[in-house]
Each structure stands twice: as C-alpha cells, then as structure tokens.
Design a protein around this motif. Structure first.
Motif, PDB file in Angstrom:
ATOM      1  N   ASP A  23       0.838  -1.209   0.000  1.00  0.00           N
ATOM      2  CA  ASP A  23       0.000   0.000   0.000  1.00  0.00           C
ATOM      3  C   ASP A  23       0.870   1.255   0.000  1.00  0.00           C
ATOM      4  O   ASP A  23       0.582   2.232  -0.697  1.00  0.00           O
ATOM      5  CB  ASP A  23      -0.918   0.024   1.226  1.00  0.00           C
ATOM      6  CG  ASP A  23      -2.073  -0.952   1.127  1.00  0.00           C
ATOM      7  OD1 ASP A  23      -2.355  -1.453   0.012  1.00  0.00           O
ATOM      8  OD2 ASP A  23      -2.704  -1.228   2.168  1.00  0.00           O
ATOM      9  N   ALA A  24       1.933   1.235   0.799  1.00  0.00           N
ATOM     10  CA  ALA A  24       2.829   2.389   0.876  1.00  0.00           C
ATOM     11  C   ALA A  24       3.551   2.614  -0.454  1.00  0.00           C
ATOM     12  O   ALA A  24       3.774   3.765  -0.865  1.00  0.00           O
ATOM     13  CB  ALA A  24       3.834   2.197   2.007  1.00  0.00           C
ATOM     14  N   LEU A  25       3.915   1.534  -1.139  1.00  0.00           N
ATOM     15  CA  LEU A  25       4.541   1.652  -2.461  1.00  0.00           C
ATOM     16  C   LEU A  25       3.582   2.315  -3.444  1.00  0.00           C
ATOM     17  O   LEU A  25       3.966   3.218  -4.199  1.00  0.00           O
ATOM     18  CB  LEU A  25       4.953   0.274  -2.970  1.00  0.00           C
ATOM     19  CG  LEU A  25       5.589   0.253  -4.359  1.00  0.00           C
ATOM     20  CD1 LEU A  25       6.996   0.842  -4.324  1.00  0.00           C
ATOM     21  CD2 LEU A  25       5.625  -1.174  -4.918  1.00  0.00           C
ATOM     22  N   THR A  26       2.342   1.874  -3.436  1.00  0.00           N
ATOM     23  CA  THR A  26       1.342   2.467  -4.325  1.00  0.00           C
ATOM     24  C   THR A  26       1.186   3.953  -4.032  1.00  0.00           C
ATOM     25  O   THR A  26       1.151   4.782  -4.953  1.00  0.00           O
ATOM     26  CB  THR A  26      -0.009   1.751  -4.153  1.00  0.00           C
ATOM     27  OG1 THR A  26       0.143   0.365  -4.493  1.00  0.00           O
ATOM     28  CG2 THR A  26      -1.077   2.366  -5.043  1.00  0.00           C
ATOM     29  N   ALA A  27       1.105   4.309  -2.765  1.00  0.00           N
ATOM     30  CA  ALA A  27       0.952   5.711  -2.385  1.00  0.00           C
ATOM     31  C   ALA A  27       2.159   6.534  -2.833  1.00  0.00           C
ATOM     32  O   ALA A  27       2.012   7.656  -3.335  1.00  0.00           O
ATOM     33  CB  ALA A  27       0.750   5.829  -0.873  1.00  0.00           C
ATOM     34  N   ALA A  28       3.355   5.970  -2.661  1.00  0.00           N
ATOM     35  CA  ALA A  28       4.570   6.703  -3.018  1.00  0.00           C
ATOM     36  C   ALA A  28       4.622   7.011  -4.507  1.00  0.00           C
ATOM     37  O   ALA A  28       4.952   8.130  -4.917  1.00  0.00           O
ATOM     38  CB  ALA A  28       5.806   5.903  -2.593  1.00  0.00           C
ATOM     39  N   TRP A  29       4.272   6.030  -5.327  1.00  0.00           N
ATOM     40  CA  TRP A  29       4.343   6.241  -6.775  1.00  0.00           C
ATOM     41  C   TRP A  29       3.100   6.947  -7.323  1.00  0.00           C
ATOM     42  O   TRP A  29       3.087   7.356  -8.488  1.00  0.00           O
ATOM     43  CB  TRP A  29       4.590   4.915  -7.491  1.00  0.00           C
ATOM     44  CG  TRP A  29       6.023   4.521  -7.393  1.00  0.00           C
ATOM     45  CD1 TRP A  29       6.581   3.662  -6.501  1.00  0.00           C
ATOM     46  CD2 TRP A  29       7.101   5.013  -8.189  1.00  0.00           C
ATOM     47  NE1 TRP A  29       7.935   3.587  -6.694  1.00  0.00           N
ATOM     48  CE2 TRP A  29       8.283   4.392  -7.724  1.00  0.00           C
ATOM     49  CE3 TRP A  29       7.183   5.906  -9.264  1.00  0.00           C
ATOM     50  CZ2 TRP A  29       9.530   4.656  -8.291  1.00  0.00           C
ATOM     51  CZ3 TRP A  29       8.426   6.166  -9.832  1.00  0.00           C
ATOM     52  CH2 TRP A  29       9.583   5.549  -9.351  1.00  0.00           C
ATOM     53  N   SER A  30       2.077   7.120  -6.497  1.00  0.00           N
ATOM     54  CA  SER A  30       0.881   7.868  -6.904  1.00  0.00           C
ATOM     55  C   SER A  30       0.997   9.356  -6.554  1.00  0.00           C
ATOM     56  O   SER A  30       0.168  10.157  -6.977  1.00  0.00           O
ATOM     57  CB  SER A  30      -0.364   7.287  -6.223  1.00  0.00           C
ATOM     58  OG  SER A  30      -0.576   5.943  -6.613  1.00  0.00           O
ATOM     59  N   ALA A  31       1.999   9.713  -5.761  1.00  0.00           N
ATOM     60  CA  ALA A  31       2.163  11.104  -5.337  1.00  0.00           C
ATOM     61  C   ALA A  31       2.537  11.983  -6.534  1.00  0.00           C
ATOM     62  O   ALA A  31       3.225  11.534  -7.456  1.00  0.00           O
ATOM     63  CB  ALA A  31       3.238  11.194  -4.261  1.00  0.00           C
ATOM     64  N   PRO A  32       2.092  13.238  -6.539  1.00  0.00           N
ATOM     65  CA  PRO A  32       2.442  14.149  -7.641  1.00  0.00           C
ATOM     66  C   PRO A  32       3.960  14.236  -7.826  1.00  0.00           C
ATOM     67  O   PRO A  32       4.706  14.369  -6.844  1.00  0.00           O
ATOM     68  CB  PRO A  32       1.864  15.493  -7.177  1.00  0.00           C
ATOM     69  CG  PRO A  32       0.745  15.125  -6.255  1.00  0.00           C
ATOM     70  CD  PRO A  32       1.205  13.880  -5.550  1.00  0.00           C
TER      71      PRO A  32
END
Length: 196
Positions: A96-105
C-alpha cells in the motif's frame, strides 16, 4: 496495433495506478502462502519461496525511496519473513505504501536511482517485480494468478527497454520461444526467460 496506439495505451495510466492494480493481484498471492511451503523451489531459479518473498518485500520497501528520489539500498536483502509471523500483514502494508509513493504528484517525473534512469521506467521495474514474481510465487505454491490487464502493454515496453541490460546482469534469462497464439502475459514471461 501501430506504435502510436501502443504508446497511448502505455501512457494511459499513471505508474502509481498500475502499481496499485498489480499490488491488488500480488498481495493475495503473498498472503496466501503457507509457512509449510517456504522452502519449496520457484520458477525464479536462484530463489526458494521464502527468499523470493524476502526479495519482493525488499523491492516493495526500497522502491518507495526511489519514488521520492532518495537512494535505495539493494546490497543485502533482510529476512523480513523471519522477523515474525505477521510478515504477510507487513507486506500488504508496504505494498500500500509503495502504491501511495508512486501515486504522489511528481513521482514519475524526472530521473531517479543510482543510474539516473527515467522515474517512470524505474517505477515500471517495481511493477514488473510485483507482476512476474507474484506469478513465480503463485506457480510455486499452487495458487491462481491473473495479472492486471492494464499493466501488460506498459510492461512489454519496459521489458523491451530493460532486457539487454537485465540479461547482461543476469536478472533476465534468455528469452523463451512461445507460439504465435501466446497471450500477452505469456509473451511477457517468456521475454524475462520464464516458461509460461
């Protein structure tokens, strides 16, 4: 399909979206692994199930740093499976944290990593590991696995770009011949040296 159509498909999704879709498929495979099969071999020849989970876990953690243009460390792979029986939950949290990191602007803009590669291509490496190693683990542990369909065209492009270097470094095996009726995922697996 012409090159422009393929490029449009490849760019249709942000890398964070694609990683999120791949994680949704990979996490159930990892969390579905019984401790009794951790010593079983996998299609990824250098790894048994436990060491491949540890490798994928390490990728998921270290590629979060690459999303924010920090240095990653792949010199050693921690035994996260051996750190406690909650390793499945910890893997899911880190995915989940990986997804959030690569979804950040800005995550897929510019360059990142020791080789200053395009950030989107670096994110595609995490996407590739989540997809291909999830298949490896599913195959090794008798689970079903279907890749995120929207990830296949971007992954095919990434593998074509990465393959010469990856093969020279021993990360990909020699490509395997598949028939003309092979699915896009089977062709992707074959390009990394796996036998679908």
């Amino acid at each position: 399909m012409n090159a422009n159509t393929n490029e449009t498909q490849t760019q249709a999704y942000g890398i964070g979206q694609l990683i999120g879709a791949a994680a949704e498929r990979a996490v159930p495979v990892v969390t579905g692994i019984d401790d009794k099969v951790l010593a079983e071999p996998t299609p990824c020849g250098d790894y048994d199930v436990k060491s491949l989970v540890n490798h994928l876990f390490h990728v998921v953690v270290e590629f979060q740093k690459l999303a924010v243009k920090q240095d990653s460390d792949f010199t050693a792979t921690p035994d996260r499976v051996g750190q406690g029986p909650d390793w499945r939950e910890r893997f899911a949290d880190q995915a989940d944290a990986l997804t959030a990191a690569w979804s950040a602007p800005g995550a897929e803009n510019g360059t990142t990593g020791a080789m200053n590669m395009p950030a989107r291509l670096v994110g595609s490496m995490a996407l590739l590991d989540l997809t291909v190693h999830a298949w490896d683990l599913a195959r090794a542990t008798g689970q079903a696995f279907e890749p995120a369909p929207q990830a296949l065209a971007p992954l095919a492009d990434a593998v074509a770009e990465l393959a010469p270097t990856a093969r020279s470094m021993g990360m990909f095996g020699a490509p395997v011949d598949v028939g003309p009726d092979a699915s896009p995922f089977d062709r992707l697996l074959a390009a990394t040296g796996r036998r679908p």
